[in-house]
Design a protein around this motif. Structure first.
Motif, PDB file in Angstrom:
ATOM      1  N   ALA A   1      29.660   8.201 -15.590  1.00 17.66           N
ATOM      2  CA  ALA A   1      30.670   7.668 -16.515  1.00 17.66           C
ATOM      3  C   ALA A   1      31.060   6.248 -16.122  1.00 17.66           C
ATOM      4  O   ALA A   1      31.205   5.367 -16.970  1.00 17.66           O
ATOM      5  CB  ALA A   1      31.892   8.587 -16.525  1.00 17.66           C
TER       6      ALA A   1
ATOM      7  N   TYR B   1      30.775   2.497 -18.376  1.00 15.81           N
ATOM      8  CA  TYR B   1      31.823   1.482 -18.522  1.00 15.81           C
ATOM      9  C   TYR B   1      31.395   0.161 -17.886  1.00 15.81           C
ATOM     10  O   TYR B   1      31.615  -0.927 -18.447  1.00 15.81           O
ATOM     11  CB  TYR B   1      33.127   1.963 -17.886  1.00 15.81           C
ATOM     12  CG  TYR B   1      33.845   3.039 -18.656  1.00 15.81           C
ATOM     13  CD1 TYR B   1      34.206   2.845 -19.994  1.00 15.81           C
ATOM     14  CD2 TYR B   1      34.188   4.245 -18.058  1.00 15.81           C
ATOM     15  CE1 TYR B   1      34.873   3.825 -20.698  1.00 15.81           C
ATOM     16  CE2 TYR B   1      34.855   5.228 -18.768  1.00 15.81           C
ATOM     17  CZ  TYR B   1      35.199   5.021 -20.082  1.00 15.81           C
ATOM     18  OH  TYR B   1      35.862   5.987 -20.792  1.00 15.81           O
TER      19      TYR B   1
ATOM     20  N   GLY C   1      31.642  14.741 -18.113  1.00 13.64           N
ATOM     21  CA  GLY C   1      32.455  13.544 -17.902  1.00 13.64           C
ATOM     22  C   GLY C   1      31.933  12.346 -18.669  1.00 13.64           C
ATOM     23  O   GLY C   1      32.714  11.555 -19.226  1.00 13.64           O
ATOM     24  N   GLN C   2      30.627  12.197 -18.723  1.00 20.26           N
ATOM     25  CA  GLN C   2      30.035  11.071 -19.457  1.00 20.26           C
ATOM     26  C   GLN C   2      30.264  11.201 -20.959  1.00 20.26           C
ATOM     27  O   GLN C   2      30.587  10.228 -21.628  1.00 20.26           O
ATOM     28  CB  GLN C   2      28.539  10.989 -19.161  1.00 20.26           C
ATOM     29  CG  GLN C   2      28.220  10.561 -17.743  1.00 20.26           C
ATOM     30  CD  GLN C   2      26.740  10.649 -17.464  1.00 20.26           C
ATOM     31  OE1 GLN C   2      26.147  11.725 -17.563  1.00 20.26           O
ATOM     32  NE2 GLN C   2      26.133   9.541 -17.107  1.00 20.26           N
TER      33      GLN C   2
ATOM     34  N   GLU D   1      32.666  12.761 -22.407  1.00 20.91           N
ATOM     35  CA  GLU D   1      34.084  12.500 -22.660  1.00 20.91           C
ATOM     36  C   GLU D   1      34.383  11.002 -22.571  1.00 20.91           C
ATOM     37  O   GLU D   1      35.181  10.467 -23.346  1.00 20.91           O
ATOM     38  CB  GLU D   1      34.940  13.270 -21.651  1.00 20.91           C
ATOM     39  CG  GLU D   1      36.438  13.105 -21.819  1.00 20.91           C
ATOM     40  CD  GLU D   1      36.977  13.654 -23.134  1.00 20.91           C
ATOM     41  OE1 GLU D   1      38.162  13.393 -23.426  1.00 20.91           O
ATOM     42  OE2 GLU D   1      36.240  14.322 -23.868  1.00 20.91           O
ATOM     43  N   ALA D   2      33.724  10.322 -21.635  1.00 23.47           N
ATOM     44  CA  ALA D   2      33.929   8.874 -21.498  1.00 23.47           C
ATOM     45  C   ALA D   2      33.495   8.145 -22.760  1.00 23.47           C
ATOM     46  O   ALA D   2      34.160   7.210 -23.216  1.00 23.47           O
ATOM     47  CB  ALA D   2      33.140   8.350 -20.287  1.00 23.47           C
TER      48      ALA D   2
END
Length: 271
Positions: free
Chosen positions: A87, A91, A141-142, A144-145
Motif C-alpha cells: 500500500a 502511494y 490493505g492495498q 483499501e488504499a
C-alpha cells in the motif's frame, strides 16, 4: 540454429509475434477493441474499473493501446506493473510521479497523496490515470488504499481514473463481502475472452505481415490447431506460432503446415 538463419529462411525483416510492438501495430481483435474502448471511457469519466482475463489474454496490451494517445498536457499516467510494492508503494508511486518526495511516515503519506492528486487537477489541469497490473495479487490493505484514493470533496467526485488489471480471481475476490465498499465504486467491469478461430488466423497473418511476409505462411489447418491449443489467447498463440516456425524451418519446409504446428504443440506442452 540462429535467429538470423530463421529470419533469412522465412524472409522476415524482423521476428514476428514480438511483445514490443508499438500500440498502433497491435491487431484490434474484438475483445482487444472492446477493452481499449472501455478503458478510454473510464479515463473520460474519471471512473474506477476492473479488467480481467486469463493469463496472456492481452489485457495489458489493450490498456497500452487505450493510453497510447493520451495528451501528456492533460493526463498523467501512473502505471504499476507489480503490486508487490504494498500500500505504501502505491502511494509512493503516485506522489513521485506527480513530482513530490514521498513523506516517510505512512500516516502523513496518505494525505500527501490526496493533496498532490488534487493539485494535479486544480493547479495543472491534468487528470491522473492510475493503472495497476497483476492486481489479483493485491492484498486487502492495498485494495483499501486504492478505494480511499477515489474519495474527494466528501465523496462527490474521484480525483483520478483507476483501472485494476488482473486474472479472473480478482473479479471474484472483489465480490466478497469484505470488499463491498470497493465493489460499489466500480463502474466498469470487463472480462476479456480469447480470440475466435477466425480472429486467431487473422492475428497470425497480421504478425507475419508486420515481419515482412504478406503472403499466406501458415496453412489453415496449422492455424486452426494453434487456435485450438491456445484457446485464442494471444500470448499462447505467439508461443505456438514461433515454435511452429522453428519446426517447419528445421524440416526445410516453405510453409508452416499442420505437422509443424503439431510439433510445436507437443514441444510447448512438454516444455
Amino acid at each position: 540454429m540462429s535467429i538470423e538463419k530463421l529470419q533469412a529462411h522465412w524472409g522476415f525483416t524482423a521476428m514476428p509475434f514480438r511483445r514490443d510492438l508499438p500500440a498502433a501495430s497491435l491487431l484490434r481483435f474484438a475483445a482487444h477493441a472492446e477493452a481499449a474502448a472501455r478503458t478510454r471511457w473510464l479515463i473520460d469519466q474519471h471512473a474506477f474499473g476492473v479488467l480481467t482475463g486469463e493469463v496472456g489474454a492481452g489485457k495489458t496490451a489493450a490498456a497500452r493501446a487505450a493510453t497510447a494517445g493520451l495528451d501528456a498536457s492533460r493526463h498523467t499516467l501512473v502505471y504499476l506493473p507489480n503490486p508487490a510494492v504494498g500500500a505504501r508503494g502505491i502511494y509512493n508511486a503516485i506522489v513521485t510521479a506527480l513530482g513530490e518526495t514521498p513523506r516517510f511516515h505512512y500516516s502523513s503519506l496518505i494525505p500527501q497523496a490526496a493533496d498532490v492528486l488534487a493539485a494535479e487537477s486544480a493547479e495543472r489541469g491534468r487528470q491522473v490515470v492510475l493503472i495497476i497490473d497483476e492486481a489479483h495479487l493485491m492484498d486487502t490493505g492495498q485494495l483499501e488504499a486504492v478505494r480511499l484514493l477515489t474519495n474527494a470533496d466528501m465523496d462527490s467526485r474521484s480525483p483520478l481514473a483507476c483501472l485494476l488489471i488482473g486474472q479472473p480471481t480478482l473479479r471474484r475476490r472483489i465480490k466478497l463481502g469484505a470488499f463491498a465498499a470497493l465493489d460499489q465504486r466500480i463502474t466498469l467491469r470487463y472480462a476479456m475472452p480469447g480470440m475466435s478461430e477466425k480472429e486467431t488466423k487473422t492475428y497470425i497473418a497480421h504478425h507475419t505481415a508486420l515481419a515482412g511476409r504478406a503472403d499466406t505462411l501458415f496453412s489453415d489447418d496449422a492455424a486452426a490447431l494453434i487456435h485450438q491449443n491456445s484457446r485464442g489467447l494471444p500470448r499462447a498463440v505467439n508461443n505456438l506460432a514461433v515454435a511452429a516456425l522453428i519446426a517447419a524451418f528445421a524440416a526445410g519446409k516453405s510453409i508452416v503446415d499442420e505437422s509443424s504446428a503439431r510439433a510445436a504443440v507437443t514441444e510447448v506442452a512438454t516444455d
